[in-house]
Design a protein around this motif. Structure first.
Motif, mmCIF file in Angstrom:
data_model
loop_
_atom_site.group_PDB
_atom_site.id
_atom_site.type_symbol
_atom_site.label_atom_id
_atom_site.label_comp_id
_atom_site.label_asym_id
_atom_site.label_seq_id
_atom_site.Cartn_x
_atom_site.Cartn_y
_atom_site.Cartn_z
ATOM 1 N N ARG A 11 40.911 55.051 45.241
ATOM 2 C CA ARG A 11 40.962 56.458 44.869
ATOM 3 C C ARG A 11 41.379 56.659 43.412
ATOM 4 O O ARG A 11 41.732 57.760 43.013
ATOM 5 N N GLY A 12 41.338 55.587 42.640
ATOM 6 C CA GLY A 12 41.677 55.726 41.222
ATOM 7 C C GLY A 12 43.160 55.544 40.993
ATOM 8 O O GLY A 12 43.932 55.333 41.925
ATOM 9 N N PRO A 13 43.568 55.605 39.724
ATOM 10 C CA PRO A 13 44.958 55.335 39.376
ATOM 11 C C PRO A 13 45.855 56.539 39.679
ATOM 12 O O PRO A 13 46.079 57.382 38.837
ATOM 13 N N LEU A 14 46.347 56.604 40.903
ATOM 14 C CA LEU A 14 47.173 57.731 41.316
ATOM 15 C C LEU A 14 48.653 57.409 41.168
ATOM 16 O O LEU A 14 49.051 56.243 41.172
ATOM 17 N N HIS A 15 49.428 58.461 41.096
ATOM 18 C CA HIS A 15 50.875 58.295 41.074
ATOM 19 C C HIS A 15 51.307 57.688 42.401
ATOM 20 O O HIS A 15 50.892 58.142 43.454
ATOM 21 N N LYS A 16 52.164 56.660 42.350
ATOM 22 C CA LYS A 16 52.560 56.004 43.592
ATOM 23 C C LYS A 16 53.573 56.828 44.381
ATOM 24 O O LYS A 16 53.753 56.626 45.572
ATOM 25 N N SER A 17 54.286 57.703 43.684
ATOM 26 C CA SER A 17 55.412 58.353 44.367
ATOM 27 C C SER A 17 55.689 59.724 43.766
ATOM 28 O O SER A 17 56.743 59.955 43.204
ATOM 29 N N ALA A 18 54.721 60.638 43.893
ATOM 30 C CA ALA A 18 54.896 61.942 43.255
ATOM 31 C C ALA A 18 55.622 62.936 44.166
ATOM 32 O O ALA A 18 55.195 64.066 44.365
ATOM 33 N N SER A 19 56.723 62.484 44.750
ATOM 34 C CA SER A 19 57.586 63.388 45.511
ATOM 35 C C SER A 19 58.975 62.768 45.547
ATOM 36 O O SER A 19 59.115 61.560 45.344
ATOM 37 N N ILE A 20 59.984 63.593 45.831
ATOM 38 C CA ILE A 20 61.330 63.001 45.859
ATOM 39 C C ILE A 20 61.531 62.166 47.110
ATOM 40 O O ILE A 20 62.444 61.361 47.185
ATOM 41 N N LEU A 21 60.672 62.341 48.097
ATOM 42 C CA LEU A 21 60.765 61.469 49.271
ATOM 43 C C LEU A 21 60.398 60.046 48.901
ATOM 44 O O LEU A 21 61.004 59.088 49.377
ATOM 45 N N GLU A 22 59.377 59.912 48.041
ATOM 46 C CA GLU A 22 58.892 58.570 47.707
ATOM 47 C C GLU A 22 59.510 58.027 46.427
ATOM 48 O O GLU A 22 59.752 56.830 46.305
ATOM 49 N N TYR A 23 59.709 58.899 45.454
ATOM 50 C CA TYR A 23 60.375 58.476 44.225
ATOM 51 C C TYR A 23 61.870 58.577 44.505
ATOM 52 O O TYR A 23 62.444 59.661 44.516
ATOM 53 N N LYS A 24 62.497 57.439 44.759
ATOM 54 C CA LYS A 24 63.882 57.449 45.246
ATOM 55 C C LYS A 24 64.858 57.636 44.100
ATOM 56 O O LYS A 24 64.849 56.868 43.140
ATOM 57 N N ILE A 25 65.694 58.652 44.220
ATOM 58 C CA ILE A 25 66.834 58.764 43.306
ATOM 59 C C ILE A 25 68.093 58.576 44.141
ATOM 60 O O ILE A 25 68.071 58.798 45.348
ATOM 61 N N PRO A 26 69.178 58.127 43.525
ATOM 62 C CA PRO A 26 70.349 57.787 44.332
ATOM 63 C C PRO A 26 70.928 58.991 45.076
ATOM 64 O O PRO A 26 71.104 60.065 44.505
ATOM 65 N N THR A 27 71.181 58.793 46.364
ATOM 66 C CA THR A 27 71.983 59.745 47.122
ATOM 67 C C THR A 27 73.424 59.249 47.020
ATOM 68 O O THR A 27 73.710 58.273 46.321
ATOM 69 N N LEU A 28 74.302 59.885 47.778
ATOM 70 C CA LEU A 28 75.692 59.417 47.792
ATOM 71 C C LEU A 28 75.785 57.956 48.246
ATOM 72 O O LEU A 28 76.657 57.215 47.806
ATOM 73 N N HIS A 29 74.869 57.532 49.131
ATOM 74 C CA HIS A 29 74.931 56.164 49.649
ATOM 75 C C HIS A 29 74.757 55.111 48.564
ATOM 76 O O HIS A 29 75.375 54.058 48.610
ATOM 77 N N GLU A 30 73.875 55.380 47.601
ATOM 78 C CA GLU A 30 73.599 54.362 46.572
ATOM 79 C C GLU A 30 74.512 54.513 45.365
ATOM 80 O O GLU A 30 74.468 53.681 44.455
#
Lengths: 151, 769
Positions: B677-696
């Motif tokens: 499907r071409g060069p798409l963003h791998k993680s264009a949402s906060i569900l997939e693009y992980k930023i640290p929660t309190l756990h990390e």
């Protein structure tokens, strides 16, 4: 669809599309801007409100689900606009706000936990807060401020 | 319930939910906008049919690239952008058309009804592609036919002689990932035109002044007919430092339709707007003596910059100019490249241009320390730059407390007792850094003040502060209030800050390059000192005393002949001073000092001062899964002077937090050219693009070190970016200490760590045989 529910103890009767997300009703129809929309279902937590004392992501709740329910938002933390709730005061004093976008959601989580269990341990608080993202503070100031109130 | 107090003057608005962000605003008759975006990474636009969209009920207008033909870009030497694509699209997600409709749902539906015919072109998807002359050009018609936006080469001293003098020379390659800011508030703009012809744009921007200029340019409208206002901003971290399509299109559509219009980006669209960290490949060679003196360095970097320039020219310079800091290095050279690729444009993210070279150099230092058997903390200390010196590349160094920072984190963490001696799979690492406090040179060449503050003392005892700065959550409003309040002995809450409104506030260049405390802070000091001087003059005359003291909301003049204290409330003192001087309004401005350089073209990088940081990270690695847990981070930062320690500590914690995200989670990446499907963003949402929660997020221990900079406002320097620089390499060094693997590629995800551990085990087994 005609719905009737209470928001911060005030009865609201609205004619609204049943599948409208609660966040849109709160912000656009009721002018309650404290709950913020940082995403749509990605779990950022900025739109967290309480429905019958249970914290929910308001972007994920269709408004028909709150028919007859009690909704509580950050605006309902205190009855008096000149005063702060203890949780709010603790956050303000500790400088636990960066940009402030996540703050109302964090406060609602804190309130829910407090209602469920007046003296939660740090681990319980961390566990529950981990569903809400903050990109400014590194969380620590928020956790510490809340623990101070709850102890 | 209790009395209201807050560490920040705008803290109360935020914790009561009353702070007004741009999306909280509405206007009668307001329209909503939505974009049609490109599905292709690289394609020629053959035709666009807007008729189906315009025929839909509720649609007011459709804007295309040809409607806004003037090019722009935040950096004047690289203006390669248009509000909407013209002729070509250069990344998946690029804005092609913008629809104005009665509501957002209608606008989105209408945008999907627009028919675009594309001729798909070969896409340039990696640094290798960009350096390959046989690949198609992203930007045709440039002076140089190349996908390299900027190459910077500089040499200082004699690197070859430096390597000759070295006892140990080490060469290695490093690969730093792209990452993006993820401010929780997405970009929002609201534009309206009033009857007097004034176009007002409310926007979530870090750069109201540059946005004002670009709006004037692109709309071809007089700047006095444009007003930019920044309401509360849900943070930026550099991600709101460019003018964006939603701002330009909202303005253009408000003019065209005569109706107010709001354009908000949804979360996925923010990943396309991007302007984040450049994915960077680096090669570093360094030499060192047995005694630990760094003798030479040779550095090459290739940054993958996406489709447009943004601040990319600056990035290419920062990579090299800041490479040695905070250490003394006399013989070195660098060659850096910032390339175009068919991905969303990169730009400035917290620690802009300095994060990547630190990742390489701070790991390199640890390896060299091991080679010569020296403590990595000591190796850093003995190479530290000294106060009031000049670096080999002509940077003027003033205040430095790096060694105090190193000592502080070493002591607090017990580093020397732990390094190399921790239980299995637990490790500790150190790193250090320096960062600028604002750029000496503005983005557009100008001798004008770069920050200005206007203050007015009211008879009530309140002081109004007008400033063009942009508080984006970092606390710059409080900083201004605190400086003014401290000067005349009142409380910050008795100051009101009106900021970031181009009609009413004097120009400030914006919230980028960690400039606000140093630049606007100095402007505030100067304005406040003028107010104080006027009041002093009046009171000394009135009381017939030599001097007065401003404290606790009062002015004190000592004691009178009867031994009674001479005192007046601040408000009373304002009245008396106003009687004598007229309205008490004063301005202050800051123009950075003219610091000459021995070197030609050394215009990007120099700053009036530099902050310094040292960090120690402690990690736990699970050898079964490769999962890294960052347990503790100690961060000591030389902030000059902590004007408000609570806010400065908050900045340190935020920096470390963001560094931890880049170390273990974040990767702004795309599916490759082979993807169906071409060069798409791998993680264009906060569900997939992980930023640290309190756990990390680790426990963060902040230590403030004050070097009292001679030119800083009350001695202060920056604290909002520098403290992020050492985090990732400190964690990398800690992982090495824990499991003996050197991670030259970030982020340190479980698969990457596990692969490295397994490779090491195989190698160890082979050697044992």
């Amino acid at each position: 669809m005609k719905l009737s529910f209470r928001v911060n103890s005030k009865i609201e009767v609205l004619d609204v599309e049943p599948l409208t997300p609660l966040i849109e009703v709160l912000r656009d129809r009721l002018a309650l801007i404290g709950a913020h929309q940082g995403c749509t279902g990605d779990n950022c937590g900025a739109c967290t409100v309480l429905v019958n004392d249970v914290p929910v992501y308001a972007c994920q709740v269709p408004v028909c689900q709150v028919d007859d329910a009690e909704v509580r938002t950050v605006e309902g933390l205190t009855a008096d606009a000149e005063r702060l709730a203890p949780l709010q005061e603790a956050l303000a004093k500790a400088g636990a706000t960066g940009c402030g976008f996540c703050t109302p959601g964090m406060l609602m989580i804190g309130l829910a936990l407090r209602q469920r269990q007046p003296r939660p341990g740090p681990e319980e608080l961390r566990e529950l807060l981990s569903g809400n993202l903050c990109r400014c503070t590194g969380y620590e100031a928020i956790v510490q401020a809340m623990l101070e109130v709850m102890e | 319930m209790s009395e209201k107090t807050s560490a920040k003057i705008d803290g109360l608005d935020k914790i009561t939910g009353r702070a007004q962000f741009t999306d909280d605003m509405t206007r009668p008759g307001m329209l909503h906008g939505a974009f049609l975006r490109s599905p292709h990474a690289h394609a020629r636009i053959l035709s666009i049919d807007t008729a189906p969209a315009l025929a839909m009920e509720g649609v007011h207008a459709v804007l295309l690239g040809e409607d806004l033909p003037v090019n722009y870009g935040v950096i004047p030497v690289a203006m390669d952008e248009h509000a909407l694509a013209i002729d070509k699209v250069r990344f998946v997600g690029e804005e092609v058309a913008c629809v104005a409709a009665v509501d957002r749902a209608t606008a989105i539906r209408a945008s999907r009804a627009i028919v675009v015919e594309y001729e798909v072109l070969e896409a340039v998807l990696s640094i290798e592609d960009a350096m390959n002359k046989d690949k198609p050009l992203l930007h045709e018609g440039k002076r140089k036919a190349s996908n390299v936006l900027r190459r910077v080469r500089q040499r200082y001293g004699d690197a070859d002689a430096g390597f000759e003098a070295a006892d140990v020379i080490l060469e290695a390659e490093y690969d730093y990932p792209g990452s993006t800011h993820v401010p929780l508030e997405t970009q929002v703009a609201l534009a309206e035109v009033t009857a007097d012809g004034l176009l007002t744009l409310f926007s979530s921007t870090q750069i109201p002044h540059y946005l004002h200029r670009i709006l004037g340019r692109v709309l071809e409208r007089r700047m006095q007919d444009i007003r930019v206002v920044k309401p509360h901003v849900g943070a930026g971290y550099g991600g709101k430092s460019d003018p964006f399509a939603n701002e330009l299109c909202a303005a253009a559509l408000a003019i065209r339709t005569g109706r107010p219009i709001k354009i908000i980006l949804d979360r996925e669209e923010v990943f396309y707007a991007h302007r984040g960290r450049h994915r960077t490949k680096m090669w570093l060679k360094m030499g060192i003596t047995r005694e630990g003196k760094i003798t030479a360095a040779d550095f090459k970097a290739w940054a993958e910059g996406g489709a447009y320039a943004s601040y990319g020219v600056v990035t290419a310079y920062y990579f090299g100019v800041f490479l040695p800091l905070p250490y003394v290095l006399d013989n070195w050279r660098f060659e850096t490249h910032r390339c175009y690729t068919n991905h969303p444009p990169c730009g400035p993210k917290r620690g802009h241009g300095a994060i990547q070279p630190r990742f390489a150099l701070e790991q390199h230092l640890d390896r060299l320390a091991l080679e010569i058997g020296m403590s990595p903390a000591k190796l850093r200390s003995i190479n530290s730059v000294q106060p009031d010196t000049e670096t080999s590349n002509g940077l003027r160094i003033t205040s430095v407390a790096l060694n105090e920072c190193i000592d502080a984190v070493v002591k607090a963490s017990g580093f020397e007792d732990k390094v190399g001696k921790m239980p299995p799979n637990r490790g500790i690492g150190i790193a250090a850094s320096a960062y600028m406090c604002g750029a000496l040179h503005a983005i557009y060449a100008s001798e004008l003040p770069q920050s200005a503050v206007q203050i007015c003392a009211d008879r009530s005892g309140r002081i109004a502060i007008f400033s063009g700065t942009a508080d984006i959550g970092q606390g710059s409003n409080h900083m201004l209030a605190q400086i003014v309040a401290d000067t005349v002995g009142i409380q910050p809450k008795d100051c009101r800050v009106l900021e970031a409104d181009t009609d009413f506030t004097p120009v400030d260049l914006g919230s980028y390059s960690s400039r606000v405390t140093f630049f606007a802070g100095n402007a505030a000091v100067r304005a406040a000192e003028k107010l104080k001087a006027a009041m002093e003059e009046t009171l000394c005359k009135r009381w017939e005393v030599e001097s007065v003291r401003f404290e606790d909301g009062q002015v004190h003049g000592g004691v009178n002949a009867d031994g009674e204290p001479i005192v007046a409330s601040f408000a009373q003192a304002v009245e008396w001073a106003e009687q004598e001087h007229g309205t008490l309004g004063f301005t202050g401005y800051y123009t950075p000092p003219k610091i000459g350089s021995r070197f030609r073209r050394q215009s990007v990088g120099p700053s009036p001062a530099y902050s310094f940081t040292a960090q120690v990270a402690e990690v736990e690695v699970d050898p079964e899964t490769g999962m890294v847990k960052v347990v503790d981070v100690w961060c000591a930062h030389d902030c000059g002077k902590a004007l408000n320690p609570v806010i400065v500590e908050g900045q340190l914690e935020g920096c470390v937090y963001m560094g931890v995200g880049e170390a273990i989670l974040e990767d702004h990446n795309f599916t490759g050219p082979m993807s169906r499907r071409g060069p798409l963003h791998k993680s264009a949402s906060i569900l997939e693009y992980k930023i640290p929660t309190l756990h990390e997020t680790p426990r963060i221990h902040s230590i403030l070190v004050e070097s009292m900079d001679k030119e800083g406002p009350r001695g202060a320097k920056e604290a909002g970016e520098g403290p992020q620089l050492p985090t990732v390499p400190a964690i990398a060094n800690a992982i090495f200490d824990a499991v003996g693997v050197r991670l030259e590629t970030a982020p340190f995800t479980p698969d990457r760590v596990l692969t490295a551990i397994e490779r090491k085990a195989r190698k160890d087994a082979k050697e044992a045989r």
